[in-house]
Design a protein around this motif. Structure first.
Motif, PDB file in Angstrom:
ATOM      1  N   THR A   1      -2.518 -11.829   3.978  1.00  0.00           N
ATOM      2  CA  THR A   1      -1.440 -11.191   3.224  1.00  0.00           C
ATOM      3  C   THR A   1      -1.157  -9.843   3.867  1.00  0.00           C
ATOM      4  N   LEU A   2       0.124  -9.594   4.145  1.00  0.00           N
ATOM      5  CA  LEU A   2       0.542  -8.339   4.752  1.00  0.00           C
ATOM      6  C   LEU A   2       1.602  -7.661   3.892  1.00  0.00           C
ATOM      7  N   PRO A   3       1.643  -6.332   3.931  1.00  0.00           N
ATOM      8  CA  PRO A   3       2.751  -5.634   3.272  1.00  0.00           C
ATOM      9  C   PRO A   3       4.004  -5.781   4.134  1.00  0.00           C
ATOM     10  N   ASN A   4       5.149  -5.508   3.572  1.00  0.00           N
ATOM     11  CA  ASN A   4       6.394  -5.592   4.339  1.00  0.00           C
ATOM     12  C   ASN A   4       6.567  -4.325   5.176  1.00  0.00           C
ATOM     13  N   ASP A   5       5.631  -4.134   6.094  1.00  0.00           N
ATOM     14  CA  ASP A   5       5.593  -2.960   6.955  1.00  0.00           C
ATOM     15  C   ASP A   5       5.329  -3.424   8.387  1.00  0.00           C
ATOM     16  N   ILE A   6       6.281  -3.162   9.266  1.00  0.00           N
ATOM     17  CA  ILE A   6       6.165  -3.601  10.658  1.00  0.00           C
ATOM     18  C   ILE A   6       4.888  -3.070  11.308  1.00  0.00           C
ATOM     19  N   GLU A   7       4.388  -1.938  10.836  1.00  0.00           N
ATOM     20  CA  GLU A   7       3.152  -1.373  11.391  1.00  0.00           C
ATOM     21  C   GLU A   7       1.971  -2.328  11.226  1.00  0.00           C
TER      22      GLU A   7
END
Length: 137
Positions: free
Chosen positions: A5-11
């Motif tokens: 699971t990832l946040p909606n952050d390109i980083e």
């Protein structure tokens, strides 16, 4: 099945690349296919990160990966605004870069790499399933 699971952050995209690389290595998927998978999955996930949620809103994208003797399957889901990339028209790649409208090439790339792409919207979630046939020995 593996899950990320990832946040909606390109980083955070490097975490996706590491996840796919590790998954492919554990499943014995060759480097050429792994690189293609990384490109296609990254494109799909970046689209979610960039467009699924309103600017300034924190959202998440879930990625599940599974492989068997014949296929590798990635399921990408989010609770952002509904969007079915399978309904997006193919871009006219015969046009020059100046003549082509902006966007659409990422979905085209995913279509070129993956063998099947399906979309569903269920329980307030976009669910994109990407499958590639394997030639495991």
């Amino acid at each position: 099945m593996k899950h990320l699971t990832l946040p909606n952050d390109i980083e955070a995209i490097h975490q996706l690349n590491e996840f796919i690389d590790k998954f492919c290595e554990e499943e014995g998927i060759g480097m050429n296919i792994a690189m293609s998978l990384n490109l296609a999955i990254e494109e799909a996930v970046v689209n979610v990160m960039n467009y699924a949620y309103p600017v300034g809103t924190v959202g998440y994208v879930d990625i599940e990966a599974e492989a068997d003797e014949k296929n590798v399957t990635f399921v990408i889901s989010d609770t952002g605004k509904p969007f079915d990339p399978t309904r997006k028209e193919e871009p006219d790649i015969t046009l020059s870069a100046e003549e082509r409208p902006v966007g659409g090439l990422g979905i085209h790339l995913v279509r070129q790499i993956m063998d099947t792409i399906t979309y569903d919207y269920a329980d307030h979630k976009n669910i994109l399933t990407l499958r590639k046939k394997l030639n495991k020995q």
